[in-house]
Design a protein around this motif. Structure first.
Motif, mmCIF file in Angstrom:
data_model
loop_
_atom_site.group_PDB
_atom_site.id
_atom_site.type_symbol
_atom_site.label_atom_id
_atom_site.label_comp_id
_atom_site.label_asym_id
_atom_site.label_seq_id
_atom_site.Cartn_x
_atom_site.Cartn_y
_atom_site.Cartn_z
ATOM 1 N N GLN A 18 0.827 -1.201 0.000
ATOM 2 C CA GLN A 18 0.000 0.000 0.000
ATOM 3 C C GLN A 18 0.866 1.258 0.000
ATOM 4 O O GLN A 18 0.546 2.246 -0.673
ATOM 5 N N LYS A 19 1.960 1.218 0.745
ATOM 6 C CA LYS A 19 2.856 2.374 0.777
ATOM 7 C C LYS A 19 3.456 2.625 -0.601
ATOM 8 O O LYS A 19 3.534 3.776 -1.059
ATOM 9 N N VAL A 20 3.884 1.569 -1.272
ATOM 10 C CA VAL A 20 4.440 1.707 -2.616
ATOM 11 C C VAL A 20 3.404 2.325 -3.553
ATOM 12 O O VAL A 20 3.708 3.266 -4.302
ATOM 13 N N ALA A 21 2.183 1.808 -3.535
ATOM 14 C CA ALA A 21 1.141 2.301 -4.430
ATOM 15 C C ALA A 21 0.817 3.765 -4.143
ATOM 16 O O ALA A 21 0.690 4.579 -5.075
ATOM 17 N N ALA A 22 0.702 4.121 -2.868
ATOM 18 C CA ALA A 22 0.375 5.504 -2.505
ATOM 19 C C ALA A 22 1.517 6.454 -2.857
ATOM 20 O O ALA A 22 1.284 7.585 -3.302
ATOM 21 N N THR A 23 2.743 5.995 -2.673
ATOM 22 C CA THR A 23 3.902 6.821 -3.007
ATOM 23 C C THR A 23 3.957 7.097 -4.495
ATOM 24 O O THR A 23 4.155 8.240 -4.936
ATOM 25 N N ARG A 24 3.775 6.068 -5.291
ATOM 26 C CA ARG A 24 3.854 6.229 -6.735
ATOM 27 C C ARG A 24 2.709 7.103 -7.257
ATOM 28 O O ARG A 24 2.895 7.914 -8.172
ATOM 29 N N ALA A 25 1.529 6.956 -6.662
ATOM 30 C CA ALA A 25 0.395 7.789 -7.072
ATOM 31 C C ALA A 25 0.641 9.253 -6.714
ATOM 32 O O ALA A 25 0.343 10.155 -7.509
ATOM 33 N N ALA A 30 1.906 14.765 -8.488
ATOM 34 C CA ALA A 30 2.735 15.950 -8.252
ATOM 35 C C ALA A 30 3.561 16.326 -9.468
ATOM 36 O O ALA A 30 3.978 17.480 -9.605
ATOM 37 N N ALA A 31 3.801 15.367 -10.344
ATOM 38 C CA ALA A 31 4.604 15.651 -11.534
ATOM 39 C C ALA A 31 3.901 16.618 -12.472
ATOM 40 O O ALA A 31 4.554 17.312 -13.264
ATOM 41 N N THR A 32 2.580 16.686 -12.389
ATOM 42 C CA THR A 32 1.819 17.567 -13.275
ATOM 43 C C THR A 32 1.150 18.717 -12.535
ATOM 44 O O THR A 32 0.754 19.706 -13.157
ATOM 45 N N ASP A 33 0.999 18.617 -11.224
ATOM 46 C CA ASP A 33 0.350 19.669 -10.434
ATOM 47 C C ASP A 33 1.394 20.568 -9.787
ATOM 48 O O ASP A 33 2.530 20.151 -9.539
ATOM 49 N N SER A 34 1.007 21.793 -9.481
ATOM 50 C CA SER A 34 1.898 22.683 -8.736
ATOM 51 C C SER A 34 1.913 22.265 -7.272
ATOM 52 O O SER A 34 0.978 21.622 -6.777
ATOM 53 N N ARG A 109 9.602 18.530 -5.308
ATOM 54 C CA ARG A 109 9.537 17.696 -6.517
ATOM 55 C C ARG A 109 10.693 16.690 -6.548
ATOM 56 O O ARG A 109 10.510 15.527 -6.901
ATOM 57 N N ASP A 110 11.874 17.168 -6.197
ATOM 58 C CA ASP A 110 13.028 16.271 -6.184
ATOM 59 C C ASP A 110 12.796 15.085 -5.260
ATOM 60 O O ASP A 110 13.044 13.920 -5.629
ATOM 61 N N TRP A 111 12.326 15.343 -4.058
ATOM 62 C CA TRP A 111 12.201 14.252 -3.095
ATOM 63 C C TRP A 111 11.013 13.348 -3.373
ATOM 64 O O TRP A 111 11.037 12.165 -3.021
ATOM 65 N N LEU A 112 9.975 13.875 -4.032
ATOM 66 C CA LEU A 112 8.896 12.990 -4.472
ATOM 67 C C LEU A 112 9.398 12.060 -5.575
ATOM 68 O O LEU A 112 9.017 10.882 -5.626
ATOM 69 N N ARG A 113 10.255 12.570 -6.444
ATOM 70 C CA ARG A 113 10.831 11.694 -7.478
ATOM 71 C C ARG A 113 11.704 10.621 -6.842
ATOM 72 O O ARG A 113 11.677 9.449 -7.254
#
Length: 271
Positions: A18-25, A30-34, A109-113
């Motif tokens: 679940q953590k993997v799925a939520a992280t990737r989502a 965030a890659a497209t939203d501000s 953005r960097d750390w979400l990637r």
């Protein structure tokens, strides 16, 4: 939901899948939203951080039993230990996103990637571990990475200095040594592990580079010299002493300065 709060929600999840799925989502959105940079921390919001499953049993680093990679169980234990590091690395990146107000949008953005790539690493390793007949949680794991997160929770400069560019950079040094052992084993599962570690090493150079970039940015903002500040932080937070051998080529690509690389080379020559 604000991407940083989505990162917090993923951080609190205890189930690895679940953590993997939520992280990737969260990373995909965030890659497209501000990402608004207004402060959002509130009192008590660190309850439930980090979310972790009941297993693996967490023990001191010195209590983790050493096993030979030349046995099937030993190789499974080795892959499990790396899998455990990557699970913690997901939490580390999510925590870096959520915990620190007042950073530029590019930082978040960097750390979400990074969180997204750590989730990919965990998925690859866990699938391989299952192919070997084991699962995440079947062996104990130590808590060294997260303990440094706890120490640096109130100081983003120290976090950047001592987690990505210290603890995670050790992976740049260790991975080629692990791969060399696995190549000597020369079984299909060992060689598949080498391939996965190639992917991880490639990405981790980028992760350490992000830590280096934001460490230097924070030093500049604070009017501090990065070269002299680093040993001060190591001493203050009792970070582990770096031990050779060092992967100087990978560290160079990850943004360590020429002076830092010379110091590491000199330290290696003394040992």
């Amino acid at each position: 939901m604000h991407p940083r709060l989505s990162a917090l929600a993923a951080l609190r999840l205890t189930d690895p899948e679940q953590k993997v799925a939520a992280t990737r989502a969260t990373a995909a959105l965030a890659a497209t939203d501000s990402i608004a940079t207004d402060p959002l921390r509130v009192v008590g919001d660190d309850i439930g951080v980090p979310g972790r499953p009941e297993r693996p049993l967490r023990v001191a680093a010195t209590a983790v039993q050493k096993r030979s990679p030349f046995t099937p169980e030993g190789r499974a234990a080795l892959i499990h230990s790396i899998c455990h590091i990557e699970f913690n690395a997901i939490n580390l990146a999510l925590d870096a996103v959520w915990r620190y107000d007042g950073m530029p949008e590019a930082y978040y953005r960097d750390w979400l990637r990074v969180a997204d790539e750590e989730a990919q690493h965990f998925t690859l390793l866990h699938a391989h571990l299952q192919d070997m007949g084991w699962r995440y949680g079947d062996f104990p794991g130590h808590d060294g990475l997260w303990s440094m997160c706890e120490k640096t929770k109130d100081d983003v400069l120290a976090r950047m200095a001592l987690v990505p560019r210290t603890l995670e950079a050790r992976g740049l040094d260790a991975t080629p040594l692990i791969q060399a052992k696995l190549r000597r084993v020369d079984t299909p599962d060992a060689l598949r592990a080498v391939e996965i570690l190639d992917i991880i090493l490639r990405d981790e150079v980028g992760h350490v580079a992000i830590g280096n970039r934001w460490y230097r940015w924070l030093c500049e903002r604070a009017g501090r010299d990065p070269e002299t500040t680093y040993p001060e932080l190591v001493a203050r937070y009792e970070a582990p002493r770096l031990k050779p051998p060092f992967n100087l080529e990978a560290r160079g690509r990850a943004g360590f300065s020429a002076e830092e690389l010379r110091a590491l080379s000199a330290a290696a020559a003394k040992d």
